[in-house]
Motif scaffolding. Structure first.
Motif, short mmCIF file in Angstrom:
data_model
loop_
_atom_site.label_atom_id
_atom_site.label_comp_id
_atom_site.label_asym_id
_atom_site.label_seq_id
_atom_site.Cartn_x
_atom_site.Cartn_y
_atom_site.Cartn_z
N ARG A 20 -8.10 -11.61 4.02
CA ARG A 20 -8.55 -10.64 5.10
C ARG A 20 -7.42 -9.55 5.35
O ARG A 20 -7.74 -8.56 5.79
CB ARG A 20 -8.93 -11.54 6.56
CG ARG A 20 -10.43 -11.73 6.60
CD ARG A 20 -11.01 -12.92 5.80
NE ARG A 20 -10.23 -14.17 6.29
CZ ARG A 20 -10.45 -15.30 5.17
NH1 ARG A 20 -10.84 -15.19 4.28
NH2 ARG A 20 -9.81 -16.41 5.86
N ARG A 24 -7.77 -5.55 5.25
CA ARG A 24 -7.54 -4.67 6.58
C ARG A 24 -6.31 -3.67 5.95
O ARG A 24 -6.55 -2.42 6.15
CB ARG A 24 -6.78 -5.28 7.62
CG ARG A 24 -7.98 -6.10 8.41
CD ARG A 24 -7.37 -6.56 9.67
NE ARG A 24 -6.59 -8.14 9.45
CZ ARG A 24 -7.06 -9.29 9.25
NH1 ARG A 24 -8.33 -9.50 9.68
NH2 ARG A 24 -6.26 -10.46 8.99
N GLU A 27 -8.02 -1.11 3.86
CA GLU A 27 -8.85 -0.09 4.89
C GLU A 27 -7.89 0.91 5.40
O GLU A 27 -8.32 2.13 5.36
CB GLU A 27 -9.59 -0.87 5.93
CG GLU A 27 -10.75 -0.21 6.60
CD GLU A 27 -11.42 -1.31 7.49
OE1 GLU A 27 -11.45 -2.19 7.51
OE2 GLU A 27 -11.63 -0.58 8.72
N GLU A 54 -7.26 -1.76 16.15
CA GLU A 54 -6.88 -3.12 15.66
C GLU A 54 -5.99 -3.64 16.91
O GLU A 54 -6.31 -4.77 17.10
CB GLU A 54 -5.74 -2.76 14.57
CG GLU A 54 -6.40 -2.76 13.12
CD GLU A 54 -7.31 -3.97 12.60
OE1 GLU A 54 -6.77 -5.12 12.61
OE2 GLU A 54 -8.69 -3.75 12.52
#
Lengths: 461, 461
Positions: A20, A24, A27, A54
């Motif tokens: 994950r 991120r 992205e 975030e």
């Protein structure tokens, strides 16, 4: 006090969350936040907003702070009783040209298998989005385990680092009370050459100057005037050649005032690095260190001041030949500074030296290009010992205090404006191709980087 | 023997014929014989043909002689018992750009009144068509008075002088027997600064070289490598700064071998010129002669050898600043030579000096740019005394032997290939704007120039 037993849980969480975390990062990397190109102004802001969201989601009180240039992202964790820590990174990236040398689109990052292990490739992967996210992922795992962020964290993420940081110093001055902490963590550096974890504890300063030397009011023919009229190239060459003596020492009066010999502790760490100057130079086609006599290679690049001519031009430099006595000659020079050398005094001594070489009817003009003293961190601060131990533990080998031959202006700015030392800790590798096509960041750097910050947070708790 | 009493008639004829002579010059100047621009190839040839027709009409045996470039015009007067004389000039001209700075079209010459007297304005008026025609008009008037040309004249008019004379030396070598004479008359120079008639009897030689100094195989960051890696600019600067000492003398071993002190006769002539180096330099914004200590200004520019750096480049030279340690640095240098200095030996000494400064892992490359010794005419040849007296008589003031600081390669070529000295006599003035827009030639220079040659022809008869 932090419960030390829970660091194991934080590290496990980081390991489990790695896929994950990489999503991120991908992205984040997809946002082309090229700060130097006005066409990307909106994208730079989008990166800041992404980051801010975030941080807010993790419980930081985070916001964009406008500047005359790109915004700063500033975030605070809840106030507590810890010694405040500031974390600095930058969310902007370098331009990507030459685009045709990229093996894939620079803003479509992907994970690749390489003979040296997995890497994430794309602009900003290493410099500095990947490194910055090692902070963020450490905070996230901490929160997951403890239910709350570590207290007293201040985050400052800049969007102009790759375009000269014009807004940074004014912003630090205007927000000094808010940003001042016990020590700053700067994630914009790398592992030592052989992959050893390292804390950069000293950086050379810089004084740059440009000399414009003018003689006649036009270019002259060397047949008509040669032997009679001053040649500004010769004047410049004579002035520049006397700044260092045959042993490589700078001859300007007072130049070595403030230069310090290496402490025993640092000398031991540096010696343990096994730096081989001949091998280092051989990578760029050279063999022989040319610095001051009687100094080790690392002293030459990290702990001794230098004088360098960075550029020189005058007269006819095209193809063929022209017997001209030029009207003008120019040089750009710089001094790397160490210890407590004062850039202002060096400027004065340098300019006095040049002026003393200029004949009566020539003129000289100077254009200063920055003056920053060297940065030396106070390694007697227990935070350094604690961070060094945490890094050694994570990487399974002794971390080292190292130096840097170049300047990282932010460290000087924090010292000068906020009065705090910096710990420069990063996980970039020499082959990351930062600023070049096909930039990458090792997954190992990313994963162990985040784990390193978790350990450091625990150690400084 | 020439009947000296008839020189008066020749001079009167020249005066009477001046309007026609100017018409001819205008016609010649209307041909745009720009040798360096291939677009004008046909016009260059037309100028050669025009000149050839003029000479043939005067009784010369004249012809165009093809070369790989533009043709030579070679002409002979009937053989006789005189000591042969060669006359050299060039019929090609410089380009005219920037065209918009011309006050009228460069190839539509006209006579203008100026505060300093009448001038003929147009490209080539002074350099060299106007000067060349002073020869031709002198021959024409001589023929008109005597019924025949002076015997034993060889005329060599070149069409490539303004584009580097690529065909000249091969042509001289291939036609040495035909072209060799007792002495050559070269009309491509000027009056001394104050308008005094002059014969240039010595020209400095030239040795040019380019140095390419390479260190690392790429540009380096001065933060990472500064203090350790060789900087080729510094190496170059150190090597170049030690070629002259503090008194302005060149330090290369053997450099002054062959340099000669000025003879008493030349020194007297030069002193009489009243050259004021401060005044001379003030025209270009300088004041202080910077040459060898203990030398007069004219010695510095005419009789002493020099070392000059004509161009230097290395590293970052654009706007702003870049802390680079460059891979390469370059310089173009030249030595002006006097007396019997040997360019080959100076090349060796210079290159040995540079090599001695180059560290083990740097490399140096040289690119020689021409090597020609100084030219010194034998002024004990009675032709010099005779020509000097003739000039003094025509101009009503004492003519001077002078020197030239630059090279006029044709004089060296005549000496080297044909073994003959040259008398450099011309009537151009410092303000003729040769090679520049609005070139002109004083009518006075043209008229008295032709009269001077008539007198010299008579004196050498």
């Amino acid at each position: 006090m932090t419960d030390h037993s829970r660091i194991g849980e934080v590290l496990s969480t980081l390991d489990e969350e790695l896929p994950r975390a990489l999503d991120r990062l991908v992205e984040f990397l997809r946002i082309p936040s090229i700060s130097t190109d006005p066409a990307y102004k909106g994208e730079v802001r989008r990166a800041a907003e992404w980051l801010c969201a975030e941080l807010t989601s993790l419980g930081f009180e985070a916001g964009l702070r406008d500047t005359p240039g790109h915004p700063m992202v500033v975030a605070h964790s809840p106030k507590g009783t810890r010694r405040p820590l500031l974390f600095y990174g930058h969310y902007d990236v370098q331009p990507v040209d030459p685009l045709d040398l990229w093996e894939r689109p620079p803003f479509e990052p992907q994970i690749e298998d390489t003979p040296q292990g997995k890497v994430i490739r794309g602009r900003g992967a290493s410099d500095d989005k990947g490194q910055l996210m090692t902070f963020v992922e450490a905070f996230r795992a901490w929160k997951a385990v403890h239910g709350s962020l570590p207290s007293d964290l201040v985050l400052l993420f800049e969007g102009e680092e790759e375009s000269g940081s014009p807004s940074l110093r004014p912003f630090l001055r205007e927000n000094a009370e808010e940003l001042r902490a016990g020590v700053a963590m700067i994630c914009d550096t790398g592992l030592y050459a052989d992959g050893r974890p390292a804390i950069t504890t000293q950086l050379r300063g810089l004084y740059g100057d440009e000399i414009v030397l003018r003689a006649a009011d036009r270019d002259l023919h060397s047949g008509s005037f040669g032997g009679l009229a001053a040649n500004p190239i010769q004047v410049l060459v004579d002035a520049l050649s006397t700044i260092k003596d045959a042993t490589g020492r700078v001859t300007l009066p007072g130049f070595y005032d403030g230069v310090e010999e290496l402490s025993g502790e640092l000398r031991a760490d540096w010696d343990a690095l096994g730096f081989d100057p001949g091998e280092f130079l051989s990578r760029v086609g050279l063999k022989h260190p040319i610095g001051e006599q009687g100094r080790t290679g690392l002293e030459m690049v990290w702990n001794r001041p230098t004088f360098e001519i960075n550029g020189i031009t005058g007269g006819y430099t095209g193809d063929g030949f022209k017997t001209v006595l030029p009207a003008e000659a120019r040089a750009k020079v710089s001094f790397r500074l160490t210890g407590a050398q004062d850039p202002e005094r060096i400027r004065e001594a340098f300019r006095a030296h040049i002026r003393a070489h200029v004949p009566a009817d020539c003129t000289v003009e100077f254009h200063g290009h920055g003056a920053s003293p060297a940065s030396r961190m106070d390694i007697s601060d227990p935070a350094f010992t604690a961070a060094k131990a945490a890094l050694s533990q994570e990487w399974g080998r002794e971390a080292a205090y190292i130096g840097a031959g170049g300047s990282i202006p932010i460290a000087g700015d924090f010292k000068e404006i906020l009065g705090m030392d910096s710990m420069l800790i990063g996980f970039a590798r020499d082959d990351d191709r930062i600023h070049s096509p096909n930039e990458k960041y090792d997954l190992d750097s990313f994963a162990k980087g985040a784990r390193s910050w978790a350990r450091i947070l625990a150690a400084l708790g």
